[in-house]
Design a protein around this motif. Sequence first.
Motif, mmCIF file in Angstrom:
data_model
loop_
_atom_site.group_PDB
_atom_site.id
_atom_site.type_symbol
_atom_site.label_atom_id
_atom_site.label_comp_id
_atom_site.label_asym_id
_atom_site.label_seq_id
_atom_site.Cartn_x
_atom_site.Cartn_y
_atom_site.Cartn_z
ATOM 1 N N GLU A 1 -13.916 60.878 -68.602
ATOM 2 C CA GLU A 1 -14.096 59.919 -67.503
ATOM 3 C C GLU A 1 -15.117 60.422 -66.495
ATOM 4 N N LEU A 2 -15.029 61.690 -66.131
ATOM 5 C CA LEU A 2 -16.009 62.260 -65.202
ATOM 6 C C LEU A 2 -17.412 62.222 -65.798
ATOM 7 N N GLY A 3 -17.508 62.559 -67.080
ATOM 8 C CA GLY A 3 -18.807 62.600 -67.730
ATOM 9 C C GLY A 3 -19.483 61.248 -67.776
ATOM 10 N N ARG A 4 -18.702 60.196 -67.968
ATOM 11 C CA ARG A 4 -19.275 58.850 -68.060
ATOM 12 C C ARG A 4 -19.701 58.307 -66.702
ATOM 13 N N GLY A 5 -19.417 59.055 -65.649
ATOM 14 C CA GLY A 5 -19.894 58.676 -64.326
ATOM 15 C C GLY A 5 -21.105 59.459 -63.857
ATOM 16 N N THR A 6 -21.677 60.287 -64.735
ATOM 17 C CA THR A 6 -22.796 61.141 -64.335
ATOM 18 C C THR A 6 -24.143 60.458 -64.563
ATOM 19 N N ASP A 7 -25.141 60.939 -63.843
ATOM 20 C CA ASP A 7 -26.498 60.446 -64.059
ATOM 21 C C ASP A 7 -26.971 60.772 -65.471
ATOM 22 N N GLU A 8 -26.560 61.923 -65.981
ATOM 23 C CA GLU A 8 -26.980 62.325 -67.335
ATOM 24 C C GLU A 8 -26.439 61.366 -68.385
ATOM 25 N N TRP A 9 -25.219 60.914 -68.190
ATOM 26 C CA TRP A 9 -24.650 59.956 -69.149
ATOM 27 C C TRP A 9 -25.408 58.631 -69.106
ATOM 28 N N ARG A 10 -25.742 58.174 -67.903
ATOM 29 C CA ARG A 10 -26.492 56.925 -67.782
ATOM 30 C C ARG A 10 -27.869 57.058 -68.416
ATOM 31 N N ALA A 11 -28.490 58.233 -68.272
ATOM 32 C CA ALA A 11 -29.785 58.457 -68.924
ATOM 33 C C ALA A 11 -29.638 58.449 -70.437
ATOM 34 N N HIS A 12 -28.577 59.053 -70.917
ATOM 35 C CA HIS A 12 -28.320 59.067 -72.359
ATOM 36 C C HIS A 12 -28.120 57.656 -72.891
ATOM 37 N N ARG A 13 -27.313 56.862 -72.209
ATOM 38 C CA ARG A 13 -27.035 55.510 -72.687
ATOM 39 C C ARG A 13 -28.245 54.600 -72.570
ATOM 40 N N ALA A 14 -29.116 54.904 -71.604
ATOM 41 C CA ALA A 14 -30.319 54.092 -71.433
ATOM 42 C C ALA A 14 -31.407 54.458 -72.425
ATOM 43 N N GLY A 15 -31.179 55.528 -73.182
ATOM 44 C CA GLY A 15 -32.179 55.922 -74.170
ATOM 45 C C GLY A 15 -33.222 56.857 -73.637
ATOM 46 N N ASP A 16 -33.022 57.388 -72.409
ATOM 47 C CA ASP A 16 -33.986 58.356 -71.888
ATOM 48 C C ASP A 16 -33.966 59.638 -72.698
#
Length: 271
Positions: free
Chosen positions: A242-257
């Motif tokens: 849950e904590l990980g899915r709230g990180t900027d890194e997770w959002r970058a990963h899901r966005a394909g960065d």
Amino acid sequence: MIAAATQDGGPTLQLPSTGPDPMSLDTALAAILGYARGRRPLRFRSPDWPRGHWAQLPAFGWARFDAQPVGPLGDTDILIGEGLHGRLDRADWSDVHDALSRVRPLADAAADRAAGRTFWELPDEELSVLGEPGTVGAALREIGRTSGRHPEHVFAALHHRRPELVPHLTRSTRRAMLAHVEEGDSGVEAVIRRELRANDPALSTLEATTAALLGDARPTRLRLHDILLWLATTLRLTHAVELGRGTDEWRAHRAGDYVGPGELPARERGS
């Protein structure tokens, strides 16, 4: 073995030591990101703030352990162990100091025997009693036997110096692996090696993705396995995800960065 892909087609990890069900690679990555970047609130009081205020502190040991550089031999090793497992009083500090002095020749012998190979590249006989004496497994078992009252601090220090060879073990993770030990194994380290070998492609991807997203440390798959096992055995895995899915890194990963090893970020592929 690597378990079948999940319904969304993503790869999975089959880690019997963490439980009977496969773990999706996305779940594993989110847990690692939560371990690295997660925060917890702490009420803090000081002379400047007599009424107290809330502070956000790292929830886990990443910043105090994984992101720390390797320092000179000596007290630095004990500080590294404390960063992961808590402060020691004077008597326990001396115990860990003496234990590290005793086991360093064993760790050196294991490194000489490995001859540049990583833990997961070692042949079967190195983690089997049938190959003894003188094997890496025998050296690791002896380290466990002679590491004093705080073996978790000792293994943390040794792993930090040799992250590709010496597994980090705690009481909880060791207990979780005991049920998976097979006849002829030199110790629970053989269980770790089997799981690393069986999940090689998925762990290689997790290793590369973690390093690319976080940037402040490059944990080996040996450490990533340790983190996932510790989170699972101490019932912290769901919270870390849950904590990980709230990180900027997770959002970058899901966005394909960041997509995966050997692949350019989407913004650099011209798409």
